[in-house]
Enzyme design. Sequence first.
Site, PDB file in Angstrom:
ATOM      1  N   LEU A 137      14.981  16.659  12.575  1.00  0.00           N
ATOM      2  CA  LEU A 137      14.145  16.893  11.402  1.00  0.00           C
ATOM      3  C   LEU A 137      12.829  16.136  11.504  1.00  0.00           C
ATOM      4  O   LEU A 137      12.779  15.020  12.013  1.00  0.00           O
ATOM      5  CB  LEU A 137      14.885  16.466  10.135  1.00  0.00           C
ATOM      6  CG  LEU A 137      16.229  17.150   9.862  1.00  0.00           C
ATOM      7  CD1 LEU A 137      16.787  16.681   8.528  1.00  0.00           C
ATOM      8  CD2 LEU A 137      16.114  18.664   9.899  1.00  0.00           C
ATOM      9  N   GLY A 188      19.051  16.556  13.907  1.00  0.00           N
ATOM     10  CA  GLY A 188      18.944  17.948  13.494  1.00  0.00           C
ATOM     11  C   GLY A 188      18.959  18.928  14.652  1.00  0.00           C
ATOM     12  O   GLY A 188      19.399  20.075  14.503  1.00  0.00           O
ATOM     13  N   ASN A 238      22.824  11.111  15.179  1.00  0.00           N
ATOM     14  CA  ASN A 238      22.573   9.667  15.202  1.00  0.00           C
ATOM     15  C   ASN A 238      21.920   9.158  13.911  1.00  0.00           C
ATOM     16  O   ASN A 238      21.216   8.151  13.905  1.00  0.00           O
ATOM     17  CB  ASN A 238      21.697   9.303  16.402  1.00  0.00           C
ATOM     18  CG  ASN A 238      20.322   9.957  16.348  1.00  0.00           C
ATOM     19  OD1 ASN A 238      20.188  11.094  15.900  1.00  0.00           O
ATOM     20  ND2 ASN A 238      19.315   9.247  16.815  1.00  0.00           N
ATOM     21  N   GLU A 239      22.161   9.855  12.794  1.00  0.00           N
ATOM     22  CA  GLU A 239      21.481   9.527  11.539  1.00  0.00           C
ATOM     23  C   GLU A 239      21.679   8.078  11.102  1.00  0.00           C
ATOM     24  O   GLU A 239      20.761   7.460  10.548  1.00  0.00           O
ATOM     25  CB  GLU A 239      21.960  10.476  10.425  1.00  0.00           C
ATOM     26  CG  GLU A 239      21.317  11.851  10.442  1.00  0.00           C
ATOM     27  CD  GLU A 239      21.858  12.774  11.508  1.00  0.00           C
ATOM     28  OE1 GLU A 239      21.342  13.888  11.642  1.00  0.00           O
ATOM     29  OE2 GLU A 239      22.801  12.371  12.223  1.00  0.00           O
TER      30      GLU A 239
END
Length: 302
Positions: free
Chosen positions: A108, A153, A177-178
Amino acid sequence: MALAAAVRVPARVLLRAGAQLPGAALGRTERADGGGDGARRFGSQRVLVEPDAGAGVAVMKLKNPPVNTLSLEFLTELVICLEKLESDRSFRGVVLTSDCPGVFSAGLDLTEICGRSPAHYAEFWKAVQELWLRFYQSNLVLVSAINGACPAGGCLMTLTCDYRVLADNPRYCIGLNETQLGIVAPFWFKDTLENVIGHRAAERALQLGLLFPPAEALQVGIVDQVVPEEQVQSTALSAIAQWMTTPDHARQLTKAMMRKATASRLITQRDADVQNFVSFISKDSIQKSLQLYLERLKEKKR
């Protein structure tokens, strides 16, 4: 996070009602090298579609340099291009790949969720939901030819596909990996990953924000094949040909049956999902974390 209606509004309608795509030239066509049946390319500013109607397959290339970040405009263009292929019965499958060297998609676009208004955050998140729903529920066979790094994303987009082929390059890692950015992956990100690699592996990967290099990605099952980089697209095309040997009606009904519960969970909570996202991303602590991360990225580029 959620959108209440099960009715899915066509992306073209969303485009008319909301975001305008400067210079997108949606629907532009041109003759591909060599001509021949199905050689009419089409696409937009950030997506190139190379169709082969004779084979029933199109290659959809992400081309939003330098790293294919998923901006609001890019998300919308991807959905429109998929819609166009779905509306043409001569196409049964799509290979999704990158036109940017070394990167499939960096995920994102964080500038869309940093320093903007709550209304913008909501619009952006609805576009992320729409991309996931359209790709995850597509009747077409979707195969990812992952020819570059694929975090966050970007990884989510490949997880919507039926099959994933990753280039054997140690720099090409894949995963959600947020947590490494101080962000919690939404429940439908979690559900999609869990469906692919299982509960325990997904729990560990999400908590630690793991990015898997090719050998580990294959071992954990987040990709189905790892091949030399120059063979990624040809392998994806071979895989899609195998999937297309199954009668479409049987394969499509089976796919819908397997994915219905996961898709319905977001569809029935879509508005709440948007509200939760906006509330979370608007927190001062999250905004500060994102700003610091973006500043570090700018410093690396200098």
